[in-house]
Design a protein around this motif. Sequence first.
Motif, PDB file in Angstrom:
ATOM      1  N   GLY A 152      -2.722  -0.413  -0.478  1.00  0.00           N
ATOM      2  CA  GLY A 152      -1.712  -1.385  -0.880  1.00  0.00           C
ATOM      3  C   GLY A 152      -0.348  -0.759  -0.656  1.00  0.00           C
ATOM      4  N   GLU A 153       0.572  -1.509  -0.084  1.00  0.00           N
ATOM      5  CA  GLU A 153       1.923  -0.998   0.168  1.00  0.00           C
ATOM      6  C   GLU A 153       2.959  -2.024  -0.250  1.00  0.00           C
ATOM      7  N   VAL A 154       4.016  -1.535  -0.849  1.00  0.00           N
ATOM      8  CA  VAL A 154       5.150  -2.383  -1.207  1.00  0.00           C
ATOM      9  C   VAL A 154       6.413  -1.639  -0.806  1.00  0.00           C
ATOM     10  N   ILE A 155       7.317  -2.325  -0.117  1.00  0.00           N
ATOM     11  CA  ILE A 155       8.582  -1.729   0.295  1.00  0.00           C
ATOM     12  C   ILE A 155       9.706  -2.457  -0.422  1.00  0.00           C
ATOM     13  N   VAL A 156      10.577  -1.680  -1.046  1.00  0.00           N
ATOM     14  CA  VAL A 156      11.711  -2.222  -1.779  1.00  0.00           C
ATOM     15  C   VAL A 156      12.979  -1.726  -1.097  1.00  0.00           C
ATOM     16  N   GLY A 157      13.897  -2.636  -0.795  1.00  0.00           N
ATOM     17  CA  GLY A 157      15.156  -2.256  -0.163  1.00  0.00           C
ATOM     18  C   GLY A 157      16.033  -1.464  -1.110  1.00  0.00           C
TER      19      GLY A 157
ATOM     20  N   GLU B 138       2.351  -3.933  -8.030  1.00  0.00           N
ATOM     21  CA  GLU B 138       2.067  -4.823  -6.902  1.00  0.00           C
ATOM     22  C   GLU B 138       1.206  -4.125  -5.857  1.00  0.00           C
ATOM     23  N   ALA B 139       1.491  -2.861  -5.578  1.00  0.00           N
ATOM     24  CA  ALA B 139       0.698  -2.104  -4.601  1.00  0.00           C
ATOM     25  C   ALA B 139      -0.734  -1.927  -5.109  1.00  0.00           C
ATOM     26  N   LEU B 140      -0.894  -1.621  -6.392  1.00  0.00           N
ATOM     27  CA  LEU B 140      -2.239  -1.482  -6.963  1.00  0.00           C
ATOM     28  C   LEU B 140      -2.993  -2.810  -6.933  1.00  0.00           C
ATOM     29  N   ALA B 141      -2.301  -3.905  -7.206  1.00  0.00           N
ATOM     30  CA  ALA B 141      -2.940  -5.225  -7.172  1.00  0.00           C
ATOM     31  C   ALA B 141      -3.397  -5.563  -5.755  1.00  0.00           C
TER      32      ALA B 141
ATOM     33  N   VAL C 162       6.175   2.250  -1.831  1.00  0.00           N
ATOM     34  CA  VAL C 162       5.134   2.708  -2.749  1.00  0.00           C
ATOM     35  C   VAL C 162       3.825   2.357  -2.058  1.00  0.00           C
ATOM     36  N   SER C 163       3.004   3.390  -1.826  1.00  0.00           N
ATOM     37  CA  SER C 163       1.707   3.143  -1.189  1.00  0.00           C
ATOM     38  C   SER C 163       0.599   3.736  -2.044  1.00  0.00           C
ATOM     39  N   VAL C 164      -0.491   3.010  -2.108  1.00  0.00           N
ATOM     40  CA  VAL C 164      -1.661   3.466  -2.854  1.00  0.00           C
ATOM     41  C   VAL C 164      -2.873   3.364  -1.941  1.00  0.00           C
ATOM     42  N   SER C 165      -3.804   4.281  -2.130  1.00  0.00           N
ATOM     43  CA  SER C 165      -5.039   4.223  -1.351  1.00  0.00           C
ATOM     44  C   SER C 165      -6.163   4.788  -2.180  1.00  0.00           C
ATOM     45  N   GLY C 166      -7.370   4.372  -1.860  1.00  0.00           N
ATOM     46  CA  GLY C 166      -8.557   4.853  -2.556  1.00  0.00           C
ATOM     47  C   GLY C 166      -9.784   4.385  -1.817  1.00  0.00           C
ATOM     48  N   THR C 167     -10.935   4.658  -2.374  1.00  0.00           N
ATOM     49  CA  THR C 167     -12.200   4.251  -1.779  1.00  0.00           C
ATOM     50  C   THR C 167     -12.818   3.135  -2.610  1.00  0.00           C
ATOM     51  N   ALA C 168     -13.041   2.002  -1.971  1.00  0.00           N
ATOM     52  CA  ALA C 168     -13.688   0.871  -2.642  1.00  0.00           C
ATOM     53  C   ALA C 168     -15.176   1.190  -2.773  1.00  0.00           C
ATOM     54  N   VAL C 169     -15.713   0.926  -3.962  1.00  0.00           N
ATOM     55  CA  VAL C 169     -17.127   1.213  -4.235  1.00  0.00           C
ATOM     56  C   VAL C 169     -17.755   0.075  -5.023  1.00  0.00           C
TER      57      VAL C 169
END
Length: 106
Positions: free
Chosen positions: A23-28, A60-63, A96-103
Amino acid sequence: MVVTTTTSVEGRPAVEYLGIVTGEVIVGANLFRDLFASITDLVGGRSGKYEEVLARARKEALAEMRQEALSLGGNGVIGVDIDYEVLGQNGSMLMVSVSGTAVILE
């Protein structure tokens, strides 16, 4: 949905690994400059307005990451990493970027 920075969930083993989700969100940064100009709640070097914007971007990135995991059929995301990066000329944007492994958890 369980979302954790750990590589496992106690008592709920992963029965299937579905792949990496993000998930990624960019804020100006102009938003940040505008907020900074109107900040009245600076106490001890902290700004509630900045923290609100960062918290919203992180949520928002986590969602977005959770939604991607759901679309793969997952009920959990393990090994979550949260990163903050400054982008653009003169740091004009914050990502803000988040990453993980879906299980699929038992």
